[in-house]
Design a protein around this motif. Structure first.
Motif, PDB file in Angstrom:
ATOM      1  N   TRP A 192       2.207  -4.902  -3.069  1.00  0.00           N
ATOM      2  CA  TRP A 192       2.914  -3.705  -3.574  1.00  0.00           C
ATOM      3  C   TRP A 192       4.379  -3.967  -3.772  1.00  0.00           C
ATOM      4  CZ3 TRP A 192      -0.128  -0.064  -5.149  1.00  0.00           C
ATOM      5  CH2 TRP A 192       0.536   0.995  -5.570  1.00  0.00           C
ATOM      6  N   PRO A 193       5.210  -4.537  -3.016  1.00  0.00           N
ATOM      7  CA  PRO A 193       6.660  -4.604  -3.286  1.00  0.00           C
ATOM      8  C   PRO A 193       6.890  -5.400  -4.599  1.00  0.00           C
ATOM      9  CG  PRO A 193       6.269  -5.193  -1.001  1.00  0.00           C
ATOM     10  CD  PRO A 193       4.860  -4.876  -1.720  1.00  0.00           C
ATOM     11  N   ALA A 194       6.278  -6.523  -4.987  1.00  0.00           N
ATOM     12  CA  ALA A 194       6.310  -7.188  -5.946  1.00  0.00           C
ATOM     13  C   ALA A 194       6.001  -6.458  -7.439  1.00  0.00           C
ATOM     14  CB  ALA A 194       5.399  -8.463  -6.131  1.00  0.00           C
ATOM     15  N   ALA A 195       4.835  -5.586  -6.999  1.00  0.00           N
ATOM     16  CA  ALA A 195       4.373  -4.468  -8.250  1.00  0.00           C
ATOM     17  C   ALA A 195       5.295  -3.506  -8.669  1.00  0.00           C
ATOM     18  CB  ALA A 195       3.285  -4.108  -7.714  1.00  0.00           C
ATOM     19  N   GLU A 196       6.081  -3.079  -7.486  1.00  0.00           N
ATOM     20  CA  GLU A 196       6.995  -2.052  -7.655  1.00  0.00           C
ATOM     21  C   GLU A 196       8.299  -2.511  -8.534  1.00  0.00           C
ATOM     22  OE1 GLU A 196       6.801   1.446  -4.258  1.00  0.00           O
ATOM     23  OE2 GLU A 196       7.701  -0.411  -3.652  1.00  0.00           O
TER      24      GLU A 196
END
Length: 241
Positions: A192-196
């Motif tokens: 999730w952090p990388a996608a955000e």
């Protein structure tokens, strides 16, 4: 040998060889091959490994199956035998019948993710008895619903193309997660952090990611598949006026 006399490289294009080793049947070989594929994937399957698991030499296997390509053809037809066949009179609700079988194809691919990588390269797999049986029953459903036979064939192909396209991507994703030893939910949390960061300059994508942030990936995959399937069936329904 002239080109038109060359043997066709498919298990379905040659007579079945007699069993020279009664304890080792072709059915037994195929069932074990499917187990290897399910447990270890496409790259792990070899005639030598299969022979070892069956307690027989690779030479014994070649009495029943000419090569690994034929083994894949047989394995694909074996798992096609898991699919539900329409009941007599199913054309009365052809949409639900088609949807039921489509869901079955997706479930079959997710149970056997290796099949997604092989469906496009298995020669004459469409001549396997389980594939032929499934195709004949589904053509009857479409034809009874009102499609001419040639268009019934095209409708069947269209629905199958949708299911294979979606399910192949889903199977590849789930296989990658399985190799990580994590659940899908755990993998999504880590990603999730990388996608955000990746979508912060794309407002529509950012909005979609945020809407899915706390969702259940399995339920979302099911809902996405069902949406696409129903829209394909809407299109086919319009052909019936």
């Amino acid at each position: 040998m002239p080109a038109d006399e060359q043997p066709i490289p498919s298990v379905w294009a040659r007579p079945r060889r007699e069993r020279e080793q009664p304890a080792l049947s072709r059915e037994h070989i195929v069932a074990e091959a499917v187990r290897v594929l399910d447990e270890e994937g496409v790259d792990a399957l070899s005639m030598r490994k299969l022979g070892n698991r069956l307690g027989a030499g690779a030479t014994s296997l070649y009495r029943h199956v000419a090569n690994k390509d034929e083994l894949f053809e047989l394995a694909v037809d074996e798992v096609y035998g898991e699919l539900p066949l329409p009941e007599p009179g199913a054309a009365a609700d052809w949409r639900e019948t088609v949807a039921h079988v489509a869901r079955g194809v997706r479930a079959m691919i997710l149970r056997h993710p290796w099949i997604a990588a092989k469906l496009g390269e298995i020669g004459l797999a469409y001549l396997g008895p389980n594939v032929l049986r499934q195709t004949e029953h589904m053509l009857a459903v479409y034809e009874s619903a009102g499609f001419p036979l040639d268009e019934a064939d095209q409708a069947l192909t269209t629905v199958l193309a949708f299911v294979l396209g979606v399910s192949t991507s889903e199977a590849a994703w789930l296989s990658m997660i399985a190799r990580s030893g994590q659940s899908e939910q755990q993998w999504v949390e880590r990603l999730w952090p990388a996608a955000e960061r990746a979508v912060r300059d794309y407002p529509r994508l950012r909005a979609r990611f945020e809407a899915q942030r706390d969702g259940d990936p399995t339920k979302e995959n099911d809902a996405s598949f069902e949406y696409g399937l129903q829209r394909v069936l809407d299109g086919l329904q319009s052909r019936l006026g």
